[in-house]
Each structure stands twice: as structure tokens, then as C-alpha cells.
Design a protein around this motif. Structure first.
Motif, short mmCIF file in Angstrom:
data_model
loop_
_atom_site.label_atom_id
_atom_site.label_comp_id
_atom_site.label_asym_id
_atom_site.label_seq_id
_atom_site.Cartn_x
_atom_site.Cartn_y
_atom_site.Cartn_z
N CYS A 56 -3.33 -13.54 -17.06
CA CYS A 56 -4.68 -13.71 -16.55
C CYS A 56 -5.47 -12.42 -16.69
CB CYS A 56 -4.63 -14.13 -15.08
SG CYS A 56 -3.76 -15.69 -14.79
N PHE A 57 -6.68 -12.57 -17.22
CA PHE A 57 -7.54 -11.41 -17.48
C PHE A 57 -8.95 -11.67 -16.95
CE2 PHE A 57 -4.42 -11.64 -20.88
CZ PHE A 57 -3.98 -10.34 -21.02
N ASP A 58 -9.60 -10.60 -16.50
CA ASP A 58 -11.04 -10.62 -16.34
C ASP A 58 -11.63 -10.21 -17.68
OD1 ASP A 58 -11.62 -11.15 -13.42
OD2 ASP A 58 -10.20 -9.49 -13.25
N LEU A 59 -12.43 -11.10 -18.26
CA LEU A 59 -13.07 -10.84 -19.55
C LEU A 59 -14.54 -10.54 -19.31
CD1 LEU A 59 -12.62 -12.87 -22.82
CD2 LEU A 59 -14.91 -12.31 -22.02
N TYR A 60 -15.02 -9.47 -19.91
CA TYR A 60 -16.42 -9.09 -19.80
C TYR A 60 -17.03 -8.99 -21.19
CZ TYR A 60 -15.04 -7.66 -15.07
OH TYR A 60 -14.56 -7.64 -13.79
N PHE A 61 -18.29 -9.41 -21.31
CA PHE A 61 -19.02 -9.22 -22.56
C PHE A 61 -20.50 -9.00 -22.25
CE2 PHE A 61 -19.32 -13.80 -21.89
CZ PHE A 61 -20.61 -14.15 -22.31
N THR A 62 -21.19 -8.39 -23.18
CA THR A 62 -22.62 -8.16 -23.02
C THR A 62 -23.40 -9.31 -23.63
OG1 THR A 62 -22.32 -5.76 -23.07
CG2 THR A 62 -24.54 -6.60 -23.52
N GLY A 63 -24.25 -9.93 -22.82
CA GLY A 63 -25.09 -11.02 -23.29
C GLY A 63 -26.49 -10.53 -23.60
N VAL A 64 -27.39 -11.46 -23.87
CA VAL A 64 -28.78 -11.08 -24.15
C VAL A 64 -29.37 -10.37 -22.95
CG1 VAL A 64 -29.15 -12.94 -25.83
CG2 VAL A 64 -29.66 -13.35 -23.41
N ARG A 65 -30.31 -9.47 -23.24
CA ARG A 65 -31.01 -8.65 -22.25
C ARG A 65 -30.06 -7.69 -21.53
NH1 ARG A 65 -36.07 -11.39 -22.13
NH2 ARG A 65 -36.04 -12.48 -24.14
N GLY A 66 -28.90 -7.42 -22.16
CA GLY A 66 -28.02 -6.37 -21.65
C GLY A 66 -27.15 -6.73 -20.48
N ALA A 67 -27.12 -7.99 -20.06
CA ALA A 67 -26.31 -8.37 -18.90
C ALA A 67 -24.82 -8.39 -19.26
CB ALA A 67 -26.74 -9.75 -18.40
N ARG A 68 -24.00 -7.84 -18.39
CA ARG A 68 -22.55 -7.95 -18.55
C ARG A 68 -22.10 -9.24 -17.88
NH1 ARG A 68 -19.64 -5.74 -22.31
NH2 ARG A 68 -17.81 -5.25 -21.04
N ILE A 69 -21.54 -10.12 -18.69
CA ILE A 69 -21.12 -11.44 -18.23
C ILE A 69 -19.62 -11.45 -18.02
CG2 ILE A 69 -21.15 -13.90 -18.76
CD1 ILE A 69 -23.94 -12.58 -18.38
N HIS A 70 -19.20 -12.07 -16.93
CA HIS A 70 -17.78 -12.13 -16.57
C HIS A 70 -17.24 -13.54 -16.76
CE1 HIS A 70 -14.61 -13.00 -13.47
NE2 HIS A 70 -14.07 -11.94 -14.06
N ALA A 71 -16.02 -13.62 -17.26
CA ALA A 71 -15.29 -14.88 -17.34
C ALA A 71 -13.84 -14.64 -16.98
CB ALA A 71 -15.39 -15.48 -18.74
N LYS A 72 -13.22 -15.64 -16.40
CA LYS A 72 -11.77 -15.58 -16.19
C LYS A 72 -11.09 -16.13 -17.43
CE LYS A 72 -11.66 -15.68 -11.17
NZ LYS A 72 -11.22 -16.37 -9.93
N TYR A 73 -10.11 -15.37 -17.91
CA TYR A 73 -9.40 -15.76 -19.12
C TYR A 73 -7.92 -15.93 -18.80
CZ TYR A 73 -7.48 -15.63 -23.87
OH TYR A 73 -6.81 -15.92 -25.03
N VAL A 74 -7.41 -17.13 -19.03
CA VAL A 74 -6.01 -17.46 -18.79
C VAL A 74 -5.37 -17.81 -20.12
CG1 VAL A 74 -4.41 -19.00 -17.58
CG2 VAL A 74 -6.52 -18.24 -16.45
#
Length: 319
Positions: A56-74
């Protein structure tokens, strides 16, 4: 049976009434170009929650307008590679849910990515001037600004960007990435499959965010759609701009995106739904041109639909 909307025969033919902006296709072309120009800077952080069968991981990526988006990755530990993945989306104001919710898919050899919508109940950033949960008001965020600043535009793009990230993971089979969710999550699953047409299968449950004007016409701008009434009361009390407002909402209306889906669709609807009226859902479904199936629950509203999760898993397991 009692009716909260049109008879079923009419629902099967209904095409929606919310206006489609004349530059709708150019709008989403421009939006996708903005998304593709972003360096996502994907980061995987091992979670404290781990199981013998799944990482299990916390996944982060940068979306439009510079927001860091979080997702749970299993990610299943023993699955063959590459293996399928499912991208999950949550209901309005919520979050990605517990890690345990994803383990059924992992046990079947699926990786799972569950996104926190920006500004709602999870860990994703809202770069619209505040940090933390803005709770509701996301439909109307940006209505007094340029249409490129509608908040749900950014959220729709986040779904497509996350799906693309999933397809780029070395352990994932890019030809077997699926999308699912209920209510807002159902809407986002449709948006995801429309904006990322490589999504192979999509299973939306009573999707939100479709045919806003129909919801208004039915006097159901309450509960999840309360903010439509709030907007008119504060910003257009005489309804002098009503046509322009609903046309602008058309940019983020699922019924105008759903024809772009190329993957197979399994959709669920309850005919007693007064939160997301059935006609608004049929407006999106009836415009889909992909291979599709609709499962109808005559006596159910906006609630758990018995067997829908099992049917979704079986759908994703089909060759």
C-alpha cells in the motif's frame, strides 16, 4: 409502480435538456492540452498500512494549476505482471476511503488507485486560494469566472491524469485499466473514461453531475444539488442570466462527454433516486455510443444497490 421521474419508456429515449456550449469540443481539447503539459512528478510513499497480500502506497501527482493530488495505491504482491488495474472515485465531499476497501480487488490480482478529489474530504490540494476541505459548492465554483476555471474541469482532468499514470506503471497492463464509482464517483468514472479513452471498462453507479437543468426543472436542486439554488439566490435572484448559467454548466455536464467513451460500460440506476434523478442519468447513458449495459433497480433510490459491487467485479473479470 410509483414514479419520481418519467416512465421507463420515456427514460430510455430521453436526451437531456441542459444546453451544450457551442465550443464544447474546443474547450475540452484545450483542457487536455493543459493537462498533458503538466509534469506530474509522481511520488510513491509506502503507507503504514500493509498486508501480506498487498503493498500500500500514498501516491501523489501534480495536476493542472499546480495542485498536488493524492490517491491510495494498492498493489498485489503476487500478481502476474503486467496485471489489470481499477481506478476508483468517491462520492461528493468524501475521500478515497479505507485501505481495506481495496483488498478485494487486490486479492483478484488488480492494482487499485483511489483518488481524493481536490478540495473535498481527502488529502488532495485545492489551489483555488485555500487549503483543506471546501466541502460543497464545487459545481458552482468558477461560474463567475472564465469557464476554464470551473473547479470540476480540474477534477475531471485529475481523473484522466491518474488513469494515464496507472497505465504507465510497469506492473500494470495499460490495455486493462478500468474505472468505477458511485454518485460523484460514478460521474468521475464516466469523465475519466471520456477524457482518457484507453479506459477499457467503466462501471458507474447512479452518476451525479449530469443534465443540471433537468434537476432544476424537477425542483430537486437540494441535497447534492443544493448549491444550484444557492447560486441563483445569491448571484442571479431574478434569473436574468439563467440561460447563460446553465450553458456554462454544460461544460462540466456528463451527458455531453459520455459519447467519447470507447470502453465497455456497465451502468447502474435506481428509478426512485431523488438525489440524482433517473432522467439525468439516462441523459448521459443514452448518448453513449460504446458497448453498454444498464442495470435498473425499480424500487431503489440513491442508496446501496444490492449486487452492484459483485456485478462490477464480474464485469471487470470478464475477458
Amino acid at each position: 409502480m410509483p414514479l419520481v421521474d418519467m416512465p421507463l419508456e420515456q427514460l430510455r429515449e430521453y436526451q437531456g435538456i441542459n444546453p451544450r456550449p457551442a465550443d464544447f469540443d474546443a474547450y475540452w481539447k484545450r483542457a487536455l492540452e493543459e493537462m498533458r503539459a503538466v509534469d506530474p512528478q509522481v511520488e510513491l510513499v509506502p503507507s503504514e498500512f500493509q498486508t501480506p497480500a498487498a503493498e500500500c502506497f500514498d501516491l501523489y501527482f501534480t495536476g493542472v494549476r499546480g495542485a498536488r493530488i493524492h490517491a491510495k495505491y494498492v498493489r498485489p504482491r503476487q500478481a502476474a505482471e503486467p496485471h489489470p488495474a481499477v481506478v476508483l472515485f468517491h462520492g461528493y465531499t468524501g475521500n478515497a476511503g479505507d485501505w481495506a476497501d481495496k483488498l478485494a480487488y487486490a486479492s483478484l490480482g488488480f492494482s487499485v488507485l483511489a483518488m481524493d478529489c481536490r478540495g473535498q474530504g481527502g488529502s488532495s490540494e485545492d489551489t483555488g486560494g485555500v487549503k483543506g476541505n471546501t466541502h460543497q459548492g464545487h459545481i458552482i465554483r468558477g461560474l463567475n469566472d472564465h469557464e476554464d476555471n470551473l473547479l470540476f474541469r480540474h477534477i475531471f482532468l485529475d481523473t484522466a491524469q491518474l488513469a494515464g499514470i496507472a497505465m504507465g506503471l510497469p506492473e500494470v497492463d495499460e490495455k486493462r485499466v478500468y474505472a468505477a464509482g458511485g454518485s460523484q464517483g460514478g460521474a468521475l468514472a464516466i469523465a475519466c473514461a471520456a477524457l482518457e479513452p484507453r479506459i477499457r471498462k467503466v462501471a458507474p453507479v447512479f452518476p451525479f453531475l449530469s443534465d443540471y437543468k433537468r434537476t432544476w426543472q424537477m425542483d430537486l436542486a437540494k441535497d447534492a444539488y443544493q448549491e444550484l439554488r444557492t447560486y441563483f439566490r445569491h448571484f442571479d435572484p431574478l434569473h436574468e442570466r439563467e440561460d447563460d448559467i446553465f450553458t456554462k454548466l454544460g461544460y462540466i455536464d456528463l451527458q455531453h462527454l459520455s459519447h467519447r467513451i470507447r470502453g465497455d460500460v456497465l451502468m447502474f440506476v435506481g428509478l426512485m433516486d431523488t438525489i440524482c434523478p433517473p432522467s439525468t442519468q439516462f441523459a448521459a447513458y443514452n448518448k453513449m455510443t460504446a458497448n453498454k449495459r444498464l442495470v435498473i433497480y425499480p424500487d431503489f433510490g440513491h442508496e446501496h444497490l444490492p449486487g452492484s459491487t459483485d456485478k462490477t467485479i464480474r464485469f471487470f473479470l470478464e475477458a
